[in-house]
Design an enzyme around this catalytic site. Sequence first.
Site, PDB file in Angstrom:
ATOM      1  N   GLY A 169      -6.002 -15.144 -49.788  1.00 18.31           N
ATOM      2  CA  GLY A 169      -6.614 -16.372 -49.283  1.00 18.31           C
ATOM      3  C   GLY A 169      -7.171 -16.209 -47.883  1.00 18.31           C
ATOM      4  O   GLY A 169      -7.929 -15.303 -47.582  1.00 18.31           O
ATOM      5  N   GLY A 170      -6.787 -17.120 -46.993  1.00 16.93           N
ATOM      6  CA  GLY A 170      -7.286 -17.099 -45.624  1.00 16.93           C
ATOM      7  C   GLY A 170      -6.954 -15.812 -44.896  1.00 16.93           C
ATOM      8  O   GLY A 170      -7.634 -15.430 -43.937  1.00 16.93           O
ATOM      9  N   GLY A 404     -40.387   6.383 -46.357  1.00 16.52           N
ATOM     10  CA  GLY A 404     -39.908   5.204 -45.647  1.00 16.52           C
ATOM     11  C   GLY A 404     -38.644   5.501 -44.869  1.00 16.52           C
ATOM     12  O   GLY A 404     -38.398   4.903 -43.812  1.00 16.52           O
ATOM     13  N   ALA A 405     -37.858   6.453 -45.371  1.00 15.16           N
ATOM     14  CA  ALA A 405     -36.606   6.781 -44.687  1.00 15.16           C
ATOM     15  C   ALA A 405     -36.885   7.380 -43.303  1.00 15.16           C
ATOM     16  O   ALA A 405     -36.084   7.215 -42.379  1.00 15.16           O
ATOM     17  CB  ALA A 405     -35.784   7.734 -45.542  1.00 15.16           C
TER      18      ALA A 405
HETATM   19  C1  HXC Z   1       4.379 -20.557 -48.604  1.00 14.03           C
HETATM   20  C2  HXC Z   1       4.785 -18.405 -49.277  1.00 14.03           C
HETATM   21  C3  HXC Z   1       3.415 -18.188 -49.500  1.00 14.03           C
HETATM   22  C4  HXC Z   1       2.524 -19.263 -49.232  1.00 14.03           C
HETATM   23  C5  HXC Z   1       4.464 -16.396 -49.983  1.00 14.03           C
HETATM   24  N1  HXC Z   1       5.397 -17.257 -49.594  1.00 14.03           N
HETATM   25  N2  HXC Z   1       3.248 -16.929 -49.939  1.00 14.03           N
HETATM   26  N3  HXC Z   1       5.262 -19.576 -48.825  1.00 14.03           N
HETATM   27  N4  HXC Z   1       3.056 -20.428 -48.784  1.00 14.03           N
HETATM   28  N5  HXC Z   1       1.204 -19.122 -49.380  1.00 14.03           N
HETATM   29  C6  HXC Z   1       6.826 -17.036 -49.505  1.00 14.03           C
HETATM   30  C7  HXC Z   1       7.508 -16.894 -50.841  1.00 14.03           C
HETATM   31  O1  HXC Z   1       7.872 -18.166 -51.326  1.00 14.03           O
HETATM   32  C8  HXC Z   1       8.717 -16.041 -50.485  1.00 14.03           C
HETATM   33  O2  HXC Z   1       9.687 -16.865 -49.876  1.00 14.03           O
HETATM   34  C9  HXC Z   1       8.186 -15.135 -49.402  1.00 14.03           C
HETATM   35  O3  HXC Z   1       7.046 -15.775 -48.878  1.00 14.03           O
HETATM   36  C10 HXC Z   1       7.812 -13.768 -49.914  1.00 14.03           C
HETATM   37  O4  HXC Z   1       6.928 -13.928 -51.027  1.00 14.03           O
HETATM   38  P1  HXC Z   1       7.121 -13.133 -52.397  1.00 14.03           P
HETATM   39  O5  HXC Z   1       6.242 -13.779 -53.398  1.00 14.03           O
HETATM   40  O6  HXC Z   1       8.586 -13.047 -52.721  1.00 14.03           O
HETATM   41  O7  HXC Z   1       6.604 -11.687 -52.003  1.00 14.03           O
HETATM   42  P2  HXC Z   1       5.717 -10.684 -52.846  1.00 14.03           P
HETATM   43  O8  HXC Z   1       6.271 -10.569 -54.239  1.00 14.03           O
HETATM   44  O9  HXC Z   1       5.631  -9.461 -52.019  1.00 14.03           O
HETATM   45  O10 HXC Z   1       4.273 -11.355 -52.971  1.00 14.03           O
HETATM   46  C11 HXC Z   1       3.502 -11.611 -51.819  1.00 14.03           C
HETATM   47  C12 HXC Z   1       2.268 -12.448 -52.199  1.00 14.03           C
HETATM   48  C13 HXC Z   1       2.706 -13.687 -53.021  1.00 14.03           C
HETATM   49  C14 HXC Z   1       1.304 -11.575 -53.041  1.00 14.03           C
HETATM   50  C15 HXC Z   1       1.549 -12.827 -50.913  1.00 14.03           C
HETATM   51  O11 HXC Z   1       3.760 -14.348 -52.329  1.00 14.03           O
HETATM   52  C16 HXC Z   1       1.612 -14.658 -53.259  1.00 14.03           C
HETATM   53  O12 HXC Z   1       0.778 -14.475 -54.172  1.00 14.03           O
HETATM   54  N6  HXC Z   1       1.594 -15.759 -52.474  1.00 14.03           N
HETATM   55  C17 HXC Z   1       0.644 -16.831 -52.642  1.00 14.03           C
HETATM   56  C18 HXC Z   1      -0.737 -16.390 -52.256  1.00 14.03           C
HETATM   57  C19 HXC Z   1      -1.724 -17.527 -52.291  1.00 14.03           C
HETATM   58  O13 HXC Z   1      -2.230 -17.906 -53.358  1.00 14.03           O
HETATM   59  N7  HXC Z   1      -1.916 -18.166 -51.107  1.00 14.03           N
HETATM   60  C20 HXC Z   1      -2.774 -19.339 -50.939  1.00 14.03           C
HETATM   61  C21 HXC Z   1      -4.197 -18.838 -50.766  1.00 14.03           C
HETATM   62  S1  HXC Z   1      -5.308 -20.128 -50.471  1.00 14.03           S
HETATM   63  P3  HXC Z   1      11.253 -16.552 -49.955  1.00 14.03           P
HETATM   64  O14 HXC Z   1      11.900 -17.729 -49.343  1.00 14.03           O
HETATM   65  O15 HXC Z   1      11.577 -16.375 -51.414  1.00 14.03           O
HETATM   66  O16 HXC Z   1      11.470 -15.287 -49.166  1.00 14.03           O
HETATM   67  C22 HXC Z   1      -5.749 -19.951 -48.900  1.00 14.03           C
HETATM   68  C23 HXC Z   1      -6.827 -20.876 -48.486  1.00 14.03           C
HETATM   69  C24 HXC Z   1      -7.537 -20.445 -47.237  1.00 14.03           C
HETATM   70  O17 HXC Z   1      -5.271 -19.156 -48.172  1.00 14.03           O
HETATM   71  C25 HXC Z   1      -8.999 -20.677 -47.283  1.00 14.03           C
HETATM   72  C26 HXC Z   1      -9.784 -19.472 -47.707  1.00 14.03           C
HETATM   73  C27 HXC Z   1     -11.271 -19.628 -47.597  1.00 14.03           C
END
Ligand code: HXC
Length: 510
Positions: A169-170, A404-405
């Site tokens: 994401g961000g 051109g290059a």
């Molecule tokens: C809150 C989060 C989180 C999130 C992870 N955690 N991502 N908490 N918000 N976005 C927390 C988990 O709950 C977990 O907490 C700890 O962080 C570790 O995550 P795991 O999943 O256990 O780790 P891992 O298996 O290594 O996976 C990492 C990861 C996955 C690939 C980053 O967590 C994931 O897919 N997260 C979500 C990604 C996502 O979709 N984000 C939103 C994007 S939208 P605990 O308590 O269990 O330790 C965005 C919008 C911005 O960003 C705008 C863009 C233009």
Amino acid sequence: MKEILHELEVRRERARMGGGQGRIDAQHKRGKLTARERIDVFLDEGSFEEFDMFVEHRSTDFGMEKSKIAGDGVVTGWGTVNGRTVFVFAKDFTVFGGSLSETHAQKIMKVQDMALKNRAPIIGLYDAGGARIQEGVAALGGYAEVFQRNVLASGVIPQISVIMGPCAGGDVYSPAMTDFIFMVRDTSYMFVTGPDVVKTVTNETVTSEELGGASVHTTKSSIADGAYDNDVDALLQVRRLIDFLPQSNTAPVPEIECFQPVDDVDESLDTLVPANANKPYDIKELILKTVDEGDFFEIQESFAKNIVCGFGRIEGSTVGFVANQPMVLAGVLDSDASRKAARFVRFCDCFGIPVVTFVDVPGFLPGTAQEYGGLIKHGAKLLFAFAEATVPKVTVITRKAYGGAYDVMASKHLRGDFNYAWPTAQIAVMGAKGAVEIIFRKDIADPEKIAEHTKMYEDRFLSPFVAAERGYIDEVIMPHSTRKRIARALRLLRNKDLQNPWKKHDNIPL
Ligand code: HXC
């Protein structure tokens, strides 16, 4: 009084523990350092001053009010790299996966604002899962404010991102707007949406590595500018890069002591270009023999290898190098090579870094794959970048400069300041075979006549002298004197003053 002082220490110690020993151990088990350990490796010893160590999130949804951790998942502050100021933020994966909340965003914005105000580079160490899901639009708003600052700082201060864990994401969009992105092999990933979402939406099954590992982003997507084997190596290499960069677009390029006299001639360069014009040679040998002490920091080494880009120094001052690589696809310009070099040239121009261009290019790559992929627009990017650049530009044609290059590769016509050619240079619309087959098509069945025409074409056009007669080449130089000639040219150009007409901004073909 003692108790009050003691409380500060207790609070600091608690904040330093981030998400707790268990999560720190898990981080280490994965071969990753923690946010604070990374900052320790990255900055000069004892130089880090931390901001906002006690900031906590203000979310009350999903029971979040019960889990607050001082620092809120990002460590921010400033310090020095070899004595020069940099601002830094490091995402702490042990705290809510390093995800970005409203207050977490405010911490990053504070260092972004300070870096811009004080004209110093900013480095982000990423290990984070994007917007904090529990905060919803407050987190999205936070990201947009970080992005806005990335854009305003672009071209004013260097911005560098190091991807050191899973990032989504961000946490990939903000790096995408910075100048350079580096990754750590096997432990870092970049994707807009992770493998689970991919599976749901497209039914595609991919691993994190296949979707967004370092090998994908350094060889296929070109999102990353380099990858290293572990956290420590990545951080030390970024320190090395920072040594090449100015503090801002109004600061001079850094200058360090040079231990290699530029007057030393390197006779081996006289035989670098093989007698057979179709035989390759390694242009990196010329780069390494031109820069001070052979110290060259290559950008995007594993992508579009038919062009080489990177930083070196001449007489102690930073120079950007762009060079066609005859070892790969004969050094041809294709869409990937054009985009890669265009971005590099624009970075150099933003930050007042002179550009040295080594040319050995048989032209643009023909074919449907390239044309359908937008070669015209991508090639135009490089042409645009060289043409708009006002920094000192020194060009050396070592062998082919066809079609051109020739124009594109920092030619005299694009305000090249010093355009040199080696005696082996061939400056023409195309090579002899192609040219003769077109202009003497009627004789194609007569090998004797074709050989005669070819010889005539080679004698007349496949040399630097037709271009030199017109002043398109300032001088034909001996290969062994290349470093000395470039050094003299750059010395002269130190006071170069050239401005483009005022405009809001240009409209480079994106
Ligand atoms: C809150 C989060 C989180 C999130 C992870 N955690 N991502 N908490 N918000 N976005 C927390 C988990 O709950 C977990 O907490 C700890 O962080 C570790 O995550 P795991 O999943 O256990 O780790 P891992 O298996 O290594 O996976 C990492 C990861 C996955 C690939 C980053 O967590 C994931 O897919 N997260 C979500 C990604 C996502 O979709 N984000 C939103 C994007 S939208 P605990 O308590 O269990 O330790 C965005 C919008 C911005 O960003 C705008 C863009 C233009």
